[in-house]
Structures are given as structure tokens and as C-alpha cells.
Design a protein around this motif. Structure first.
Motif, short mmCIF file in Angstrom:
data_model
loop_
_atom_site.label_atom_id
_atom_site.label_comp_id
_atom_site.label_asym_id
_atom_site.label_seq_id
_atom_site.Cartn_x
_atom_site.Cartn_y
_atom_site.Cartn_z
N GLY A 107 -6.74 9.15 -3.55
CA GLY A 107 -7.57 8.79 -4.66
C GLY A 107 -7.15 8.08 -5.64
N ALA A 108 -5.63 8.55 -5.84
CA ALA A 108 -5.00 7.93 -7.11
C ALA A 108 -4.19 6.47 -7.15
N VAL A 109 -3.64 6.80 -5.45
CA VAL A 109 -3.25 5.03 -5.34
C VAL A 109 -4.65 4.46 -5.20
N LEU A 110 -5.51 4.74 -4.67
CA LEU A 110 -6.88 3.82 -4.70
C LEU A 110 -7.43 3.53 -6.32
N GLY A 111 -7.20 4.77 -7.29
CA GLY A 111 -7.51 4.65 -8.76
C GLY A 111 -7.47 3.61 -9.08
N ALA A 112 -6.14 3.72 -8.97
CA ALA A 112 -5.12 2.71 -10.35
C ALA A 112 -5.26 1.40 -9.92
N ALA A 113 -5.62 0.95 -8.21
CA ALA A 113 -5.66 0.08 -8.40
C ALA A 113 -7.11 -0.74 -8.67
N PRO A 115 -9.12 -1.33 -12.17
CA PRO A 115 -9.01 -1.65 -13.19
C PRO A 115 -8.60 -2.84 -12.78
N GLY A 116 -7.28 -3.22 -12.22
CA GLY A 116 -6.95 -4.82 -11.93
C GLY A 116 -7.33 -5.27 -11.20
N LEU A 141 0.25 0.39 -5.17
CA LEU A 141 -0.01 -0.53 -3.88
C LEU A 141 1.21 -1.03 -4.41
N GLY A 142 1.88 -2.26 -3.26
CA GLY A 142 2.76 -2.70 -3.49
C GLY A 142 3.68 -2.60 -3.96
N GLY A 143 4.21 -0.84 -4.88
CA GLY A 143 5.23 -0.15 -4.62
C GLY A 143 6.64 0.02 -4.13
N PRO A 144 7.25 1.02 -3.84
CA PRO A 144 8.28 0.79 -2.51
C PRO A 144 7.64 1.11 -1.47
N THR A 145 6.67 1.98 -1.07
CA THR A 145 6.21 2.70 -0.80
C THR A 145 6.09 2.27 0.44
N LEU A 151 -7.08 -7.13 -0.31
CA LEU A 151 -8.39 -7.15 -1.77
C LEU A 151 -7.49 -6.87 -3.05
N ALA A 152 -6.44 -5.73 -3.08
CA ALA A 152 -5.87 -5.11 -4.26
C ALA A 152 -4.31 -6.42 -3.90
#
Length: 220
Positions: A107-113, A115-116, A141-145, A151-152
Motif C-alpha cells: 500500500g505504501a509502494v502504491l501510495g508513494a506513486a 502524487p506523481g 517503483l523503478g527503484g532497486p527492487t 501507468l507509473a
């Protein structure tokens, strides 16, 4: 001077972790002191898809369990990401307006994306822009993992301006990802805790940071 009780409570959509649920996240967040939860209007939402496998929470919390989207083993391909974002938009338009997002783990991975994605006008365009995010055990999303769902793709192409509060756990397997995510935000505030991949209770110093952040978002 406005009395504390007269200040408008920021309305926050809370997104649970992978194969968790609204009910489970609610139980964990409501362990926080009243001085925090009484200042917020927290709304907990179940993800749109029933868990498609075993939940790590089995034996600790009762089912049912849900997931926001799916991916392959190495997180390079994503499934149902657009459907998930549409589901959130639909809920926000019916039950909003929402001021901010709180997310844990998936949910945090999703939430962080979010605003962008709103800034890029690719998603959640029917609802007002989110003014802040609270990210617990998050990742970029698009980080090391993680790869990036289409869409993002540009969610982090320029720094995210809204205020953000990030929880980083000392023994969290996703800590490195959480630290890298900080670099995508203009003014990230951080709560460090000694626990792992979880929603920690708030000790005195965390509480102080949290209350400072709430004061900031009440002024938005």
C-alpha cells in the motif's frame, strides 16, 4: 486561536499491505496514541483482489486477506495495476475528498506513486490532488527492487513536492528501498524505529515527529 477540536481533521485514505486487509491495518494504526489518531480522519480500504496465495499474516490476524496488484517473481511485470488505481479513484470520488494517503508495504509502494501519477495526469484525475503521504515500509517503483508499471512510468520523473512522512525500520528487509524512496521527495520527514517490516508503536521521539507532521498537514 482555533481550538484543537475545531481544526478540520485531515481525511486520510489508508492502504494496507500485501495480503493484509483494512481491518488488520486499522488494528495496528489504532495502537498509536489518541493524541495522534484523534486528530486524523482515517478511512481504511480493502484492496480489490482477494489474496492469490498464502498470507504472511496467517496465524497472527484473521482472514480475509487482499492484495492491490500482482507481479511476477522479480517484480518486472505487473498485473492489474491500472484496475487497482481505478478502484482507488472510484472509492475516493465516492467517499472523498481525501487530503492524504497512508500506506503500508504494498500500500505504501502504491501510495508513494500516487502524487506523481496525478501530477502527470495519467491516473486519479477525477479526484483532487493528494496533499501529503505517510509511507510505512515503502519502496520506489523503478527503484532497486521493483520495476515500473506503465501507468507509473513517470511518477518519479521529477521530485514529489507534497509533504511526506516515511517510517524506516532498522531490521526491515525493505529498508534500503525506503531510503532510496526518500530521494524522490522534496521535503521528506523520517521516523526511524528499531522494528522490521511492520507498523511500529510510536515512542516519544517518533510521537514528536508525527505530531509535528500533523501540525504541518493541518495547515495545508
Amino acid at each position: 486561536m482555533e481550538k484543537e477540536s475545531e481544526k478540520k481533521k485531515p481525511r486520510i485514505l489508508c492502504l494496507h499491505g500485501f495480503r493484509g486487509s483494512a481491518e488488520i491495518l486499522k488494528k495496528l494504526v489504532l495502537r498509536w496514541p489518541e493524541s495522534v489518531v484523534d486528530k486524523l480522519d482515517l478511512v481504511f480500504l480493502d484492496a480489490p483482489f482477494p489474496a492469490q496465495g498464502k498470507s504472511a499474516l496467517e496465524g497472527f490476524f484473521d482472514p480475509p486477506y487482499f492484495e492491490w496488484f500482482q507481479s511476477n517473481k522479480d517484480f518486472t511485470e505487473f498485473y492489474n495495476f491500472e484496475e487497482c488505481v481505478e478502484y482507488i479513484e472510484d472509492f475516493m470520488s465516492k467517499h472523498g475528498p481525501f487530503d492524504g494517503i497512508l500506506g503500508f508495504s504494498q500500500g505504501a509502494v502504491l501510495g508513494a506513486a500516487i502524487p506523481g501519477m496525478q501530477r502527470e495526469r495519467v491516473a486519479l484525475t477525477k479526484v483532487p490532488e493528494i496533499k501529503f503521504v505517510i509511507i510505512i515500509s515503502g519502496a520506489k517503483l523503478g527503484g532497486p527492487t521493483y520495476g515500473v508499471p506503465q501507468l507509473a512510468a513517470n511518477a518519479f520523473s521529477s521530485p514529489v513536492n507534497c509533504p511526506s512522512l516515511h517510517f524506516l525500520g532498522e531490521t526491515d528487509f525493505q529498508k534500503k528501498d525506503g531510503e532510496i524512496l526518500l530521494e524522490s521527495f522534496v521535503d521528506p520527514q523520517v521516523i526511524h524505529h528499531s522494528k522490521g517490516h511492520t507498523i511500529p508503536r510510536l515512542d516519544d521521539s517518533s510521537l514528536e515527529i508525527m505530531l509535528g507532521f500533523i501540525e504541518k498537514i493541518q495547515k495545508l
